[in-house]
Design an enzyme around this catalytic site. Structure first.
Site, mmCIF file in Angstrom:
data_model
loop_
_atom_site.group_PDB
_atom_site.id
_atom_site.type_symbol
_atom_site.label_atom_id
_atom_site.label_comp_id
_atom_site.label_asym_id
_atom_site.label_seq_id
_atom_site.Cartn_x
_atom_site.Cartn_y
_atom_site.Cartn_z
ATOM 1 C CG ASP A 33 -39.324 -43.473 -25.510
ATOM 2 O OD1 ASP A 33 -38.344 -44.068 -26.003
ATOM 3 O OD2 ASP A 33 -39.872 -42.497 -26.057
ATOM 4 C CG LEU A 70 -36.655 -39.397 -25.291
ATOM 5 C CD1 LEU A 70 -36.764 -37.882 -25.473
ATOM 6 C CD2 LEU A 70 -37.851 -39.907 -24.490
ATOM 7 C CG HIS A 71 -37.953 -45.163 -30.110
ATOM 8 N ND1 HIS A 71 -37.271 -45.727 -29.070
ATOM 9 C CD2 HIS A 71 -38.836 -46.108 -30.516
ATOM 10 C CE1 HIS A 71 -37.697 -46.964 -28.869
ATOM 11 N NE2 HIS A 71 -38.656 -47.214 -29.728
ATOM 12 N NE ARG A 72 -41.968 -47.199 -26.917
ATOM 13 C CZ ARG A 72 -41.646 -48.189 -27.744
ATOM 14 N NH1 ARG A 72 -42.219 -48.301 -28.913
ATOM 15 N NH2 ARG A 72 -40.753 -49.085 -27.418
ATOM 16 N N PRO A 73 -43.727 -42.614 -30.527
ATOM 17 C CG PRO A 73 -44.895 -43.647 -32.277
ATOM 18 C CD PRO A 73 -44.011 -43.940 -31.106
#
Ligand code: UD1
Ligand code: UDP
Length: 363
Positions: free
Chosen positions: A284, A205-208
């Site tokens: 993501d 997970l890393h999407r803003p």
């Protein structure tokens, strides 16, 4: 002919490695150099990939680090302009959709350097994503548009591009998986985490939009708390995500989930070894949707859209967003997903970088 390759953030390194290898084979015709912007800089987000993927040390390291979008983009532009003033390539090859991609492209075209965009034409049609802005702008100023899947061609045609500069070449990120697959399988990293093959899920997970606010992270806590009751989950967490979990005071909550192993980001061989032995992936990420499609592994994409529709057409990827019930039903889908007789996209055959090299040599 002088060609510079740009890498800045983690997913760039897998994409430039096969290009570097192929261009180097033509060293009688082409001088190839690497620019690393330093957008990603931790060992586990950067150097490990140079060591593992056979990339030479960058010829130019711009050391820009993290900052807001404007500051980071501007810092890259100012630093790369100095490089081009001293050492001007004929072509700049950029990959993907990160800030380093647009910053280096924009600087290059204004200095009369031609840009080739690898992974051109992908569109999520979601202008809230910084990557969508970077993709559209980079395509607009590129002289060569090298597409990884047919949707790229369709999108560029719809946007009125000159079809003479567009090529369907395949996917250099998949070239890297194909090239290293035997070693990835041999690595056995998953065993060092006490995981059993085909019985655990792997999460990134890393999407803003997913990790930059407390409500969204709390929603993921609820999803993971449920999912970890069904199977173990290994979560190599991106630094952005780790920082936000701490910032919003949610660390204890995430740590309390039994069966959820939160680990540091891992090297490419280690990560792909976790992927090939997993029951399913939740992510993501852009690139991981493609890697799972190449490998025939079910992927639950925790986003509302994808710019890589071939992954859904092939049946390995379900783009479900972040609604608890939708994620739960997608986890049930992974139980019935059949890996038998699966055929990866034909154009993802491991030879994209070879095709790109042929195109540039004949250009
Ligand atoms: C960037 C890309 C995104 C890509 C992702 C891949 C943009 C706009 N975004 O997002 O498209 O999917 O990389 O991973 O280019 N940090 C560290 N160490 C590092 C790098 C980052 O601690 O080595 C932390 C910093 O706190 C930084 C944050 O992560 O502020 C975000 O890094 P940044 O490069 O701005 O964006 P990513 O979320 O990594
Ligand atoms: N990856 C890795 N270690 C990790 C997580 C991911 O090597 O701990 C690799 C993954 O296999 C893929 C790439 O990083 O090749 C994807 O990068 P990321 O998800 O950061 O970026 P995106 O593709 O979303 O832009």
């Amino acid at each position: 002919m002088k060609i510079f390759l740009v890498g800045g953030a983690r997913p760039n390194f897998m994409k430039i490695a096969p290009l570097y290898r192929e261009l180097k084979k033509k060293s009688d015709l082409i001088e190839t150099k690497i620019i690393h912007t330093g957008q990603h800089y931790d060992y586990s987000m950067s150097k490990v990939f140079f060591e593992q993927l056979g990339l030479a040390e960058p010829d130019y390291y711009l050391n820009v680090g993290s900052a807001s979008h404007a500051t980071q983009t501007a810092n890259i532009m100012m630093a790369v302009e100095k490089v081009f003033e001293q050492d001007k390539p004929d072509w700049l090859f950029v990959v993907g959709d990160v800030n380093s991609t647009i910053a280096c492209s924009l600087t290059a075209v204004k200095m009369g350097i031609k840009v080739a965009h690898v992974e051109a034409g992908l569109r999520s049609f979601d202008m809230d994503m910084p990557e969508e802005i970077n993709r559209i702008l980079t395509d607009r100023i590129s002289s060569l548009l090298l597409c990884s899947e047919p949707s790229g061609i369709k999108n560029l045609r719809a946007e009125g591009y000159d079809m003479g500069k567009i090529f369907l070449v395949g996917n250099t990120m998949i070239d890297t998986v194909a090239f290293h697959l035997a070693d990835i399988k041999k690595n056995d990293f998953y065993k060092t985490l006490d995981l059993k093959a085909n019985s655990y899920a792997c999460l990134t997970l890393h999407r803003p939009s997913n990790v930059d606010n407390a409500d969204s992270l709390l929603n993921f806590y609820n999803i993971l708390d449920y999912a970890a009751k069904e199977s173990e989950i290994v979560f190599p967490a991106h630094p952005r995500t780790v920082k936000n979990i701490e910032k919003f005071g949610l660390k204890e909550k995430f740590d309390s989930i039994k069966n959820l192993k939160i680990i540091e980001p891992v090297g490419y061989f280690e990560f792909m070894n976790l992927v090939v032995n997993s029951k399913f992936i939740m992510t993501d990420s852009g690139g991981i949707q493609e890697e799972t499609t190449f490998l025939g592994i079910p992927c639950i994409t925790l986003r509302e859209n994808t710019e890589r529709p071939i992954t859904c057409d092939k049946g390995t990827n379900k783009v479900v967003g972040t609604d608890f019930n939708k994620v739960v039903s997608a986890i049930k889908w992974t139980e019935v997903f059949s890996r038998s007789y699966y055929i990866a996209p034909l154009i993802w055959d491991g030879y994209a970088a070879e095709r790109i090299t042929e195109i540039i040599v004949n250009y």
